[in-house]
Write a protein that holds these residues in place. Sequence first.
Motif, PDB file in Angstrom:
ATOM      1  N   PRO A  59       2.415  -5.205 -12.933  1.00 49.44           N
ATOM      2  CA  PRO A  59       1.762  -5.301 -11.622  1.00 49.44           C
ATOM      3  C   PRO A  59       0.899  -4.080 -11.302  1.00 49.44           C
ATOM      4  O   PRO A  59      -0.141  -4.204 -10.665  1.00 49.44           O
ATOM      5  N   GLU A  60       1.308  -2.900 -11.838  1.00 49.16           N
ATOM      6  CA  GLU A  60       0.537  -1.681 -11.557  1.00 49.16           C
ATOM      7  C   GLU A  60      -0.852  -1.726 -12.175  1.00 49.16           C
ATOM      8  O   GLU A  60      -1.745  -0.981 -11.775  1.00 49.16           O
ATOM      9  N   SER A  61      -1.022  -2.604 -13.196  1.00 52.03           N
ATOM     10  CA  SER A  61      -2.330  -2.645 -13.872  1.00 52.03           C
ATOM     11  C   SER A  61      -3.318  -3.570 -13.146  1.00 52.03           C
ATOM     12  O   SER A  61      -4.478  -3.664 -13.534  1.00 52.03           O
ATOM     13  N   ILE A  62      -2.865  -4.276 -12.134  1.00 54.90           N
ATOM     14  CA  ILE A  62      -3.774  -5.167 -11.391  1.00 54.90           C
ATOM     15  C   ILE A  62      -4.612  -4.324 -10.432  1.00 54.90           C
ATOM     16  O   ILE A  62      -4.074  -3.690  -9.521  1.00 54.90           O
ATOM     17  N   GLU A  63      -5.910  -4.314 -10.696  1.00 53.98           N
ATOM     18  CA  GLU A  63      -6.761  -3.431  -9.900  1.00 53.98           C
ATOM     19  C   GLU A  63      -7.252  -4.115  -8.621  1.00 53.98           C
ATOM     20  O   GLU A  63      -7.426  -3.474  -7.590  1.00 53.98           O
ATOM     21  N   TYR A  64      -7.465  -5.429  -8.727  1.00 57.93           N
ATOM     22  CA  TYR A  64      -8.041  -6.140  -7.582  1.00 57.93           C
ATOM     23  C   TYR A  64      -7.152  -7.302  -7.139  1.00 57.93           C
ATOM     24  O   TYR A  64      -6.700  -8.098  -7.972  1.00 57.93           O
ATOM     25  N   LEU A  65      -6.942  -7.393  -5.852  1.00 56.31           N
ATOM     26  CA  LEU A  65      -6.310  -8.570  -5.264  1.00 56.31           C
ATOM     27  C   LEU A  65      -7.397  -9.280  -4.455  1.00 56.31           C
ATOM     28  O   LEU A  65      -7.942  -8.708  -3.503  1.00 56.31           O
ATOM     29  N   ILE A  66      -7.735 -10.483  -4.901  1.00 55.17           N
ATOM     30  CA  ILE A  66      -8.770 -11.242  -4.189  1.00 55.17           C
ATOM     31  C   ILE A  66      -8.074 -12.216  -3.250  1.00 55.17           C
ATOM     32  O   ILE A  66      -7.294 -13.077  -3.699  1.00 55.17           O
ATOM     33  N   ILE A  67      -8.314 -12.038  -1.976  1.00 49.32           N
ATOM     34  CA  ILE A  67      -7.707 -12.930  -0.981  1.00 49.32           C
ATOM     35  C   ILE A  67      -8.780 -13.916  -0.533  1.00 49.32           C
ATOM     36  O   ILE A  67      -9.671 -13.567   0.247  1.00 49.32           O
ATOM     37  N   ASN A  68      -8.690 -15.131  -1.031  1.00 47.27           N
ATOM     38  CA  ASN A  68      -9.663 -16.147  -0.633  1.00 47.27           C
ATOM     39  C   ASN A  68      -9.452 -16.569   0.811  1.00 47.27           C
ATOM     40  O   ASN A  68     -10.382 -17.038   1.474  1.00 47.27           O
ATOM     41  N   HIS A  69      -8.198 -16.427   1.264  1.00 47.16           N
ATOM     42  CA  HIS A  69      -7.859 -16.911   2.607  1.00 47.16           C
ATOM     43  C   HIS A  69      -6.525 -16.270   2.961  1.00 47.16           C
ATOM     44  O   HIS A  69      -5.613 -16.245   2.152  1.00 47.16           O
ATOM     45  N   LYS A 127      -7.016  -2.665  -4.941  1.00 49.25           N
ATOM     46  CA  LYS A 127      -8.083  -2.883  -3.954  1.00 49.25           C
ATOM     47  C   LYS A 127      -8.059  -4.352  -3.541  1.00 49.25           C
ATOM     48  O   LYS A 127      -7.820  -5.229  -4.388  1.00 49.25           O
ATOM     49  N   VAL A 128      -8.332  -4.601  -2.283  1.00 49.08           N
ATOM     50  CA  VAL A 128      -8.389  -5.982  -1.791  1.00 49.08           C
ATOM     51  C   VAL A 128      -9.850  -6.380  -1.628  1.00 49.08           C
ATOM     52  O   VAL A 128     -10.644  -5.619  -1.068  1.00 49.08           O
ATOM     53  N   LEU A 129     -10.202  -7.560  -2.142  1.00 47.34           N
ATOM     54  CA  LEU A 129     -11.515  -8.141  -1.838  1.00 47.34           C
ATOM     55  C   LEU A 129     -11.296  -9.370  -0.985  1.00 47.34           C
ATOM     56  O   LEU A 129     -10.512 -10.270  -1.361  1.00 47.34           O
ATOM     57  N   CYS A 130     -11.988  -9.424   0.133  1.00 41.78           N
ATOM     58  CA  CYS A 130     -11.817 -10.563   1.029  1.00 41.78           C
ATOM     59  C   CYS A 130     -12.974 -10.581   2.024  1.00 41.78           C
ATOM     60  O   CYS A 130     -13.793  -9.660   2.041  1.00 41.78           O
ATOM     61  N   SER A 131     -13.029 -11.610   2.848  1.00 43.67           N
ATOM     62  CA  SER A 131     -14.078 -11.664   3.868  1.00 43.67           C
ATOM     63  C   SER A 131     -13.736 -10.702   5.005  1.00 43.67           C
ATOM     64  O   SER A 131     -12.599 -10.236   5.122  1.00 43.67           O
ATOM     65  N   LYS A 132     -14.740 -10.467   5.857  1.00 44.38           N
ATOM     66  CA  LYS A 132     -14.515  -9.553   6.982  1.00 44.38           C
ATOM     67  C   LYS A 132     -13.410 -10.105   7.898  1.00 44.38           C
ATOM     68  O   LYS A 132     -12.548  -9.375   8.368  1.00 44.38           O
ATOM     69  N   LYS A 133     -13.447 -11.419   8.100  1.00 47.46           N
ATOM     70  CA  LYS A 133     -12.422 -12.021   8.980  1.00 47.46           C
ATOM     71  C   LYS A 133     -11.035 -11.890   8.358  1.00 47.46           C
ATOM     72  O   LYS A 133     -10.046 -11.687   9.050  1.00 47.46           O
ATOM     73  N   SER A 134     -10.958 -12.040   7.040  1.00 46.96           N
ATOM     74  CA  SER A 134      -9.659 -11.856   6.362  1.00 46.96           C
ATOM     75  C   SER A 134      -9.161 -10.440   6.553  1.00 46.96           C
ATOM     76  O   SER A 134      -7.961 -10.213   6.741  1.00 46.96           O
ATOM     77  N   ALA A 135     -10.091  -9.475   6.483  1.00 39.81           N
ATOM     78  CA  ALA A 135      -9.686  -8.069   6.627  1.00 39.81           C
ATOM     79  C   ALA A 135      -9.048  -7.847   7.998  1.00 39.81           C
ATOM     80  O   ALA A 135      -8.034  -7.157   8.131  1.00 39.81           O
ATOM     81  N   GLU A 136      -9.627  -8.466   9.015  1.00 33.86           N
ATOM     82  CA  GLU A 136      -9.055  -8.325  10.370  1.00 33.86           C
ATOM     83  C   GLU A 136      -7.654  -8.941  10.422  1.00 33.86           C
ATOM     84  O   GLU A 136      -6.722  -8.396  11.017  1.00 33.86           O
ATOM     85  N   LEU A 137      -7.522 -10.092   9.780  1.00 36.45           N
ATOM     86  CA  LEU A 137      -6.219 -10.772   9.789  1.00 36.45           C
ATOM     87  C   LEU A 137      -5.187  -9.991   8.981  1.00 36.45           C
ATOM     88  O   LEU A 137      -4.002  -9.948   9.329  1.00 36.45           O
ATOM     89  N   LEU A 138      -5.667  -9.382   7.902  1.00 41.95           N
ATOM     90  CA  LEU A 138      -4.774  -8.587   7.047  1.00 41.95           C
ATOM     91  C   LEU A 138      -4.165  -7.434   7.839  1.00 41.95           C
ATOM     92  O   LEU A 138      -2.982  -7.126   7.709  1.00 41.95           O
ATOM     93  N   VAL A 147      -9.775  -1.871   1.334  1.00 40.53           N
ATOM     94  CA  VAL A 147     -10.206  -3.251   1.574  1.00 40.53           C
ATOM     95  C   VAL A 147     -11.735  -3.318   1.442  1.00 40.53           C
ATOM     96  O   VAL A 147     -12.456  -2.581   2.120  1.00 40.53           O
ATOM     97  N   ILE A 148     -12.206  -4.159   0.547  1.00 35.80           N
ATOM     98  CA  ILE A 148     -13.651  -4.317   0.339  1.00 35.80           C
ATOM     99  C   ILE A 148     -14.042  -5.697   0.871  1.00 35.80           C
ATOM    100  O   ILE A 148     -13.528  -6.715   0.390  1.00 35.80           O
ATOM    101  N   CYS A 149     -14.906  -5.715   1.877  1.00 34.89           N
ATOM    102  CA  CYS A 149     -15.313  -7.009   2.449  1.00 34.89           C
ATOM    103  C   CYS A 149     -16.484  -7.581   1.648  1.00 34.89           C
ATOM    104  O   CYS A 149     -17.437  -6.860   1.330  1.00 34.89           O
TER     105      CYS A 149
END
Length: 408
Positions: free
Chosen positions: A71-81, A101-112, A122-124
Amino acid sequence: MNVTKVAEGTYLLSVNVDNILFEGLWEIPNGVSLNSYIIKGEKTAIVDGVCGWDGVPESLFALLDELSIAPESIEYLIINHMEPDHSGWIEDFKKINPNFKVLCSKKSAELLEAFYEHTDNVICVKDGDTLDLGNNHVLEFYEIPNVHWPDTIVTFDTLTGTLFSCDAFGSFGRATDSNYDDLLSNEQIDFYEKEAVRYYSNIVAAFSLPVKKAIEKCGGLPIKIIAPGHGIVWRRNPNKIVEDYLRYASYQKGPAKEEITIIWGSMYGMTEKAVQCVIKVLEQEKIRFHVHRVPETSWGTILASAWTSTGIILAMPTYEYKMFPPLAAALEELGKKKVWGRKAFRFGSYGWSGGAQKELDEIMCKHCMNWDFLEPVEFKGNPRDSDLELIENRVRTLVNEVRALINK
Ligand code: FEO
């Protein structure tokens, strides 16, 4: 629970969940799979996690172990929703790997932040943004708001042509070791199609317009594989689930299929006598129909068949001058999910006086349901032969109207 290879450098980690009400509300008699995907380039990303229902993060970590991915080698978590069925494991993941690092939409970032107080790294992303994982895995992101929450995006891997579509194109039903359309028999595909209708009508139905827009938006992508957050992966014929979803979206305003759904309740068996008569008529007419008694039948089951039915029959006694309450509640839910434009007929027993029509009209109006009703039949107490004859005639008229609409 299993790990399978989707395509080059791409793996599906699937966990089944049973014995819960999905979203705390929807019965899932055949369970549901929660799908995460690993994409391995020079860097590794995980697309969607799975929710924090007891034991699930541990199950996911065990699946990663099978792939020899720490799990430590996972660099990106992409949250589609951000709905927690896809992101609920983030707190457990943080304990193991605080540097992702998290990649997600701006709205997802707010919800996160609202749900998990997570704001680090968090990268929008927005429409057309990309992420290069190396080894030619270049990911593109596209916003498909309101499928199913306002924050939703899809992720597209340009190397493998895989669309990670999250809730779009998903279905209920447990995953097996053969969670791909190319590994399933026609009967198994039929099973998932029924589960897709249940999933669509229960979870996505209210957002049928956004579904159509999302399909238009993704239509230009060279999609070879559709990999949803729930249900099976479509590799042999991804177009099938796209066409299915377009069809389901079109059922919102009607017409749907050549089917009739009876939703009925009875206090002392008077309305039930007329329901039995209606069932015989529908059998004689050789039209496909579904019968659901309330309150015994869950909303989810009623919605699934109402969604595909062009005709609806409501049968109930009045109750304290109003509709039989569980039927009113079910109808309200159909209204909220936008089951519009149905051909319909109502009948039932009353003791003191009528009164159901006023409440029925209010519900229809409140939810802009635009159902086209035949004249109702109400009978005092026990239905007489003349009442049953009238009901039979109306039901035959309804069948004819449904068939005429479908064959127009
Ligand atoms: Fe599968 Fe809207 O979450």
